[in-house]
Design an enzyme around this catalytic site. Sequence first.
Site, mmCIF file in Angstrom:
data_model
loop_
_atom_site.group_PDB
_atom_site.id
_atom_site.type_symbol
_atom_site.label_atom_id
_atom_site.label_comp_id
_atom_site.label_asym_id
_atom_site.label_seq_id
_atom_site.Cartn_x
_atom_site.Cartn_y
_atom_site.Cartn_z
ATOM 1 N N GLY A 25 1.847 -3.223 -10.555
ATOM 2 C CA GLY A 25 0.997 -2.350 -11.572
ATOM 3 C C GLY A 25 1.655 -2.588 -12.761
ATOM 4 O O GLY A 25 2.857 -3.168 -12.965
ATOM 5 N N SER A 26 1.113 -2.090 -13.792
ATOM 6 C CA SER A 26 1.782 -1.975 -15.257
ATOM 7 C C SER A 26 3.093 -1.350 -15.224
ATOM 8 O O SER A 26 4.056 -1.877 -15.887
ATOM 9 C CB SER A 26 0.601 -1.587 -16.276
ATOM 10 O OG SER A 26 0.406 -0.171 -15.786
ATOM 11 N N GLU A 28 5.148 -1.504 -13.269
ATOM 12 C CA GLU A 28 6.352 -2.292 -12.407
ATOM 13 C C GLU A 28 6.555 -3.229 -13.089
ATOM 14 O O GLU A 28 7.694 -3.936 -12.539
ATOM 15 C CB GLU A 28 5.749 -2.705 -10.950
ATOM 16 C CG GLU A 28 5.482 -1.470 -9.927
ATOM 17 C CD GLU A 28 4.516 -0.604 -10.379
ATOM 18 O OE1 GLU A 28 4.849 0.839 -10.471
ATOM 19 O OE2 GLU A 28 3.384 -0.923 -10.612
ATOM 20 N N GLU A 47 -1.643 -2.757 -0.920
ATOM 21 C CA GLU A 47 -0.409 -2.344 -0.641
ATOM 22 C C GLU A 47 -0.028 -1.785 0.849
ATOM 23 O O GLU A 47 1.251 -2.017 1.311
ATOM 24 C CB GLU A 47 -0.257 -0.739 -1.524
ATOM 25 C CG GLU A 47 -0.046 -0.821 -3.003
ATOM 26 C CD GLU A 47 -1.495 -0.904 -3.502
ATOM 27 O OE1 GLU A 47 -1.548 -1.016 -4.793
ATOM 28 O OE2 GLU A 47 -2.496 -0.904 -2.791
ATOM 29 N N HIS A 70 3.175 0.437 -6.749
ATOM 30 C CA HIS A 70 2.554 1.007 -8.244
ATOM 31 C C HIS A 70 2.377 2.458 -8.241
ATOM 32 O O HIS A 70 1.633 3.088 -7.195
ATOM 33 C CB HIS A 70 1.302 0.258 -8.517
ATOM 34 C CG HIS A 70 0.751 0.790 -9.784
ATOM 35 N ND1 HIS A 70 1.392 0.888 -10.721
ATOM 36 C CD2 HIS A 70 -0.650 1.054 -9.940
ATOM 37 C CE1 HIS A 70 0.691 1.271 -11.761
ATOM 38 N NE2 HIS A 70 -0.578 1.528 -11.416
ATOM 39 N N HIS A 280 1.706 10.977 23.693
ATOM 40 C CA HIS A 280 0.617 10.639 23.042
ATOM 41 C C HIS A 280 -0.827 11.600 23.623
ATOM 42 O O HIS A 280 -1.110 12.749 22.981
ATOM 43 C CB HIS A 280 0.016 9.268 23.050
ATOM 44 C CG HIS A 280 -1.248 8.975 22.201
ATOM 45 N ND1 HIS A 280 -1.766 7.744 22.291
ATOM 46 C CD2 HIS A 280 -1.780 9.754 21.378
ATOM 47 C CE1 HIS A 280 -2.887 7.680 21.515
ATOM 48 N NE2 HIS A 280 -2.802 8.965 20.889
ATOM 49 N N GLY A 401 1.039 3.800 15.896
ATOM 50 C CA GLY A 401 -0.476 3.866 16.179
ATOM 51 C C GLY A 401 -1.405 3.462 14.973
ATOM 52 O O GLY A 401 -2.567 3.515 15.275
#
Length: 527
Positions: A25-26, A28, A47, A70, A280, A401
Site C-alpha cells: 500500500g502507499s 509501504e 493479504e 499495509h 476440537h 483450521g
Amino acid sequence: MPSVRRVAHAFLERQGLTTVFGNPGSNELPFLAGLPDGFRYVLGLHEGAVVGMADGYAQATGRPVLVNLHAASGSGNAMGALTNAVASRTPLVVVAGQQVRSAVGPEANLASVDAATLMKPLVGWAAEPACAEDVPRALAQAVFEARLQRRPTYLSVPYDDWAAEAGDNSLAVLDREVARAGVPDAEQGRRLAERVAAARRPALVLGGDVDTPGLFDDAVRLAERLDCPVWAAPSLFRLPFPNRHPLFRGVLPAGIAPVSAAFEGHDLVLVLGAPVFRYHEHLPGRYLPEGTRLVQVTEDASAAARAPMGEALVADPAAVVEHLLKVLDGAATSGTPYRPVPEPRTAGDGDRLHPEEVFAALRDEQPEDTAYVVESTSTNSAWWRQMDLRRPGSYYFPAAGGLGFGLPGAVGVAMGHPDRPVVGVIGDGSANYGITALWTAAQHRLPLTVVLLRNGTYGALRWFGGLLGVPDAPGLDIPGLDFTRIAEGYGVPSRHVTGAGELRAVLAERPDGPRLIQVDTALTTPA
C-alpha cells in the site's frame, strides 16, 4: 550517516530475509524503495494469500520469512491466515506501514491507531518503535523474537522513519546474532531415559515439530527401539511419522474422551514436539486413563505451561530423541514391512470419483518425494486410507483450521522446494478463500499441480451438522463453480477430468509450470 531504510535492508540481507512476500500500500512504498539486487519481492493479490504463501515457504525452508503488509486494513485482511501460522509455529516477520508520525495521533486516513495492539494476542511480539532511530533495533528484535519463539511477529513503522538518519549506534545491529540451545542437562536426561526404559507399555505421540530432516527418521528409530505404538497429535498439520509404518496408529481424535480411550493400557505416553492437546470436538471425559503418566517434550514454553495434565520438559525434541537413542538398550528393528494400501473405494456414480480413487492415482503417479499441501477437510479419512508418505516434509495442512491456506501454502512450498514435486489437494469450498494465489504461481511459472476436488458443498460442515444436531443449516451448498475457467483467467492451464484412467494419465505428465486439474468427487466425511 546511513538512513534507517539502508540499515534495515543491510540487516535483513545479513539475516537471510531477502525474499519478501507482500501486497503493498502507499505506506509501504518508502520501505520498498531501493531494495538491494539480491532481494526478491513475491506479490500476492490479497493479504490472506500473501501470509499463506509466506507460511508455506517458511515451513518448507525452515527459516524466518519477511512479510510486508499495509497498515490496519491490510493487516486485518491477513489475520485469518496468521492464525494458521501461529498454530504451526511459523516464524513470520510482518513489517507493516504506518502513517507519518505526525498524522497518527489525529487519526489521518491510513493511520493504524495503536497498531501493535491490533495484532495482539495473535502474534508473539508486536511493537511500533518510539522514534525513527529505534527502527533498526526493533526490526532486529522482530526477527530474533520470531526465530526464538517460532511464532509470527509484527512491527509497525511510520513511513517517514525510513528516510530518517539511523543514528550513530544503528550499525551495531548488523553484527548481532541470537541463538538458543535446548539440550536437557544430565539429570533431566537421566530421569527421562529411566522413565522411558522402565515403562511396560509406552506409547509415542508425535507433533508437527518432528517433521524436520533428521528428526523424522530418528523418531522412526526411537519407535522401533521401543517397539511401541505411535500416534500423530490431534489436529495434525504436518506428518511426523510414515503413515503406513506398522507401528503407526494414525492421527489421534481431537476430543478428550477418545484421546483418553486410545491411551488405555499404556503406563507412559511420551509426547514429542506437540502441545497437549489441541482438542476440537467437545467430547468430555478424563484427560488420561487411571495409571497412565504423560511426559511432554517441546521447545514451546507456552505449550508446556498451558497443558492441563502431565509433566513437561522444555527442550529441543531432536536433542531428547538423540539422547534416548544413545542410552536405551537394544537395537532398532529393520526391514519391517510397511502396511499394504487397500483397494480404493469407488463412488458408484459414473459422473463422480470417490476421493480414494483420486488419492490412489496421486500415490501411484506422483514421485515418492512429492510434497502435498492438503485443504480438503471432508476427505481426511479417504486421504489417510490411500496415501503412503514416508519422507519428511510430505504433508502440510492448515494448522488452525482456517480455510485459505491450501492454495497459497502450496505456492509457498513450491517456492521453498524448487527441486521437489509439489501438489495442492484443494476442496472447492476452501479454494475460494485463496484463489488469487494462482496468479502468483503463474507469474513465477512454478511447477505446481493443483488437484481441485469439486463436490459442490461444504462437506466437513455437513458432517459437523450431524455431530451438533443441526441437519438443516443453510449456506452449505456451492453449486455452479467452474475452477478451470477461473484458473485460466489467472493464467494457469486447467483441465476437467472425468474418469480414473484419464486422471492417472494427466497426473503422469510432468509440466514445467502450474496446472489445475478439476475432478468431480462424491461427498465423504472426515471420519
